[in-house]
Design a protein around this motif. Structure first.
Motif, mmCIF file in Angstrom:
data_model
loop_
_atom_site.group_PDB
_atom_site.id
_atom_site.type_symbol
_atom_site.label_atom_id
_atom_site.label_comp_id
_atom_site.label_asym_id
_atom_site.label_seq_id
_atom_site.Cartn_x
_atom_site.Cartn_y
_atom_site.Cartn_z
ATOM 1 N N THR A 197 0.964 -4.038 -6.740
ATOM 2 C CA THR A 197 1.589 -3.006 -5.735
ATOM 3 C C THR A 197 1.584 -1.580 -6.342
ATOM 4 O OG1 THR A 197 3.747 -2.954 -4.500
ATOM 5 C CG2 THR A 197 4.036 -3.264 -6.817
ATOM 6 N N VAL A 198 1.679 -0.549 -5.400
ATOM 7 C CA VAL A 198 1.528 0.628 -5.607
ATOM 8 C C VAL A 198 2.870 1.087 -5.623
ATOM 9 C CG1 VAL A 198 0.246 2.822 -5.307
ATOM 10 C CG2 VAL A 198 -0.997 0.556 -5.232
ATOM 11 N N GLY A 199 3.527 1.708 -6.587
ATOM 12 C CA GLY A 199 4.838 2.555 -6.582
ATOM 13 C C GLY A 199 4.490 3.683 -6.037
ATOM 14 N N PRO A 200 5.575 4.416 -5.594
ATOM 15 C CA PRO A 200 5.680 5.929 -5.018
ATOM 16 C C PRO A 200 5.475 6.887 -6.525
ATOM 17 C CG PRO A 200 7.742 5.008 -5.152
ATOM 18 C CD PRO A 200 7.061 4.209 -5.366
ATOM 19 N N ILE A 201 4.806 7.992 -6.410
ATOM 20 C CA ILE A 201 4.848 8.915 -7.473
ATOM 21 C C ILE A 201 6.201 9.614 -7.002
ATOM 22 C CG2 ILE A 201 3.391 11.021 -8.325
ATOM 23 C CD1 ILE A 201 1.144 9.724 -7.458
ATOM 24 N N TYR A 202 6.989 9.883 -8.141
ATOM 25 C CA TYR A 202 8.264 10.168 -7.828
ATOM 26 C C TYR A 202 8.073 11.841 -7.273
ATOM 27 C CZ TYR A 202 13.111 11.544 -8.426
ATOM 28 O OH TYR A 202 14.584 11.994 -8.033
ATOM 29 N N SER A 203 8.716 12.090 -6.252
ATOM 30 C CA SER A 203 8.736 13.563 -5.745
ATOM 31 C C SER A 203 10.289 13.907 -5.379
ATOM 32 C CB SER A 203 8.228 13.430 -4.391
ATOM 33 O OG SER A 203 8.954 12.814 -3.533
ATOM 34 N N GLY A 204 11.114 13.199 -5.601
ATOM 35 C CA GLY A 204 12.804 13.576 -5.610
ATOM 36 C C GLY A 204 12.965 13.321 -4.021
ATOM 37 N N LYS A 205 12.140 13.068 -3.398
ATOM 38 C CA LYS A 205 12.297 13.077 -1.688
ATOM 39 C C LYS A 205 12.910 11.727 -1.276
ATOM 40 C CE LYS A 205 8.939 16.548 -0.073
ATOM 41 N NZ LYS A 205 7.420 15.925 -0.708
ATOM 42 N N HIS A 206 13.683 11.585 -0.424
ATOM 43 C CA HIS A 206 14.596 10.379 0.086
ATOM 44 C C HIS A 206 13.340 9.176 0.312
ATOM 45 C CE1 HIS A 206 17.941 8.103 1.430
ATOM 46 N NE2 HIS A 206 17.180 7.625 2.698
ATOM 47 N N GLU A 207 12.297 9.532 0.730
ATOM 48 C CA GLU A 207 11.275 8.271 1.182
ATOM 49 C C GLU A 207 10.797 7.707 -0.173
ATOM 50 O OE1 GLU A 207 10.850 11.385 2.504
ATOM 51 O OE2 GLU A 207 9.129 12.359 2.184
ATOM 52 N N ASP A 208 10.916 8.286 -1.350
ATOM 53 C CA ASP A 208 10.653 7.828 -2.473
ATOM 54 C C ASP A 208 11.357 6.101 -2.470
ATOM 55 O OD1 ASP A 208 10.635 10.531 -4.732
ATOM 56 O OD2 ASP A 208 9.085 9.774 -3.321
ATOM 57 N N SER A 209 12.394 6.192 -2.154
ATOM 58 C CA SER A 209 13.345 4.965 -2.483
ATOM 59 C C SER A 209 12.817 3.993 -1.315
ATOM 60 C CB SER A 209 14.807 5.380 -2.159
ATOM 61 O OG SER A 209 15.009 5.804 -0.884
#
Ligand code: APR
Length: 290
Positions: A197-209
């Protein structure tokens, strides 16, 4: 064996996790009492049956009436525990079918093992510190990147341990989108499968969660499709992809709890593999805060 027949009939009347679990618990009780069961034999060896779906299974009958519902065959009394053990270890079958000609009850290998090994029939969540490539359950989850062609961190460790065939199979998957999950064999790993699975690269935006939640939800859903009942997760996105553990872990714990709650009919043992003490401490802390 009348009780067993009644429990199977109750499951047909109302297919539910509770009724299924009642059968597994009762079968475990019968094993502890050294109960025997009728099995079809050929030259004194358990006879295999090919099911409609093409699976080969061993067979057992709760009584002669059940046996007479199908083609004639020689039968013998066998210890229930022994036929469960054979069904679990034999590569030639996918499990055991009880009363195949009547109200049949199918036990895949993993249930045969759970009954024999006193394995908890309830779904459960565990947190351990260690190297996920040593996990001996059904499946480990890889924190991959969109190419699925390997990398550093846990991705690198999994590919190193699995061997080159893993990369070969990954090449044919043509990548993976963030939040999605794809499955391969485990090759040299002790686990039978790897879910990438490919996790989000953290950006601090809500869509990360949302993306992080999708990784766990889609991995569990894919695992259920493959009849996987024990799965290990690393702390997806909490390494190179920079997701702060203290932000990620509550999302992860809630996602997995929600999934288990929505899949009460399915026994899934989830294990969070923390590579270091700091990660484990945060998982432990967040679990107690729940
Ligand atoms: N077992 C368990 N956990 C591990 C292991 C291991 N052998 N190796 C690393 N980890 C932990 C890390 O300590 C971190 O907590 O896995 C977590 C995820 O870290 P990464 O592997 O860096 O994964 P991620 O943050 O999702 O970044 C993915 O890194 O390795 C590359 O190809 C991968 O490009 C992708 C990116």
């Amino acid at each position: 064996m009348e009780t067993l027949e009644k429990l199977i009939a109750a499951l047909y009347a109302e297919p539910s996790n509770e009724n299924n679990k009642a059968i597994l618990i009762y079968l475990r009780k019968l094993c502890k009492k050294n109960q025997t069961i009728l099995i079809p034999v050929q030259e004194d060896r358990p006879l295999r049956l090919t099911m409609e779906q093409g699976d080969n299974v061993y067979v057992a009958f709760t009584n002669l009436k059940e046996k007479e519902l199908g083609p004639s065959c020689e039968v013998k009394e066998e210890s229930l525990a022994e036929i469960l053990r054979l069904s679990n270890v034999s590569e030639a079958v996918s499990g055991l079918s009880i009363n195949p000609w009547g109200q049949s009850y199918y036990l895949p290998k993993v249930y045969c093992e759970m009954i024999l090994d006193d394995k908890n029939l309830e779904s459960e969540i565990k947190i351990v510190q260690g190297d996920i490539t040593t996990f001996t359950g059904d499946c480990i989850v890889n924190a991959a990147n969109a190419s699925l062609l390997g990398g550093g961190g846990v991705d690198g460790a999994i590919h190193r341990k699995a061997g080159p065939q893993l990369l070969e199979e990954c090449r044919n998957l043509h990548g993976c989108k963030t939040g999605q999950a794809k499955i391969t064999q485990g090759y040299q790993l002790p686990a039978r499968y790897v879910i990438h699975t490919v996790g989000p690269i953290y950006s601090g935006k809500h869509e990360d969660s949302h993306a992080l939640r999708d990784c766990y939800w889609n991995s569990l859903t894919l695992a259920k499709q493959y009849d996987i009942h024990s799965i290990a997760f690393p702390a997806i996105s909490c390494g190179v992809y920079g997701y702060p553990l203290k932000e990620a872990v509550p999302i992860v714990l809630k996602t997995v709890a929600d999934w288990l709650d929505q899949n009460k009919d399915y026994t899934m043992h989830v294990c969070f593999y923390c590579f270091d003490a700091e990660t484990k401490a945060i998982y432990d802390q967040c679990t107690h805060m729940e």
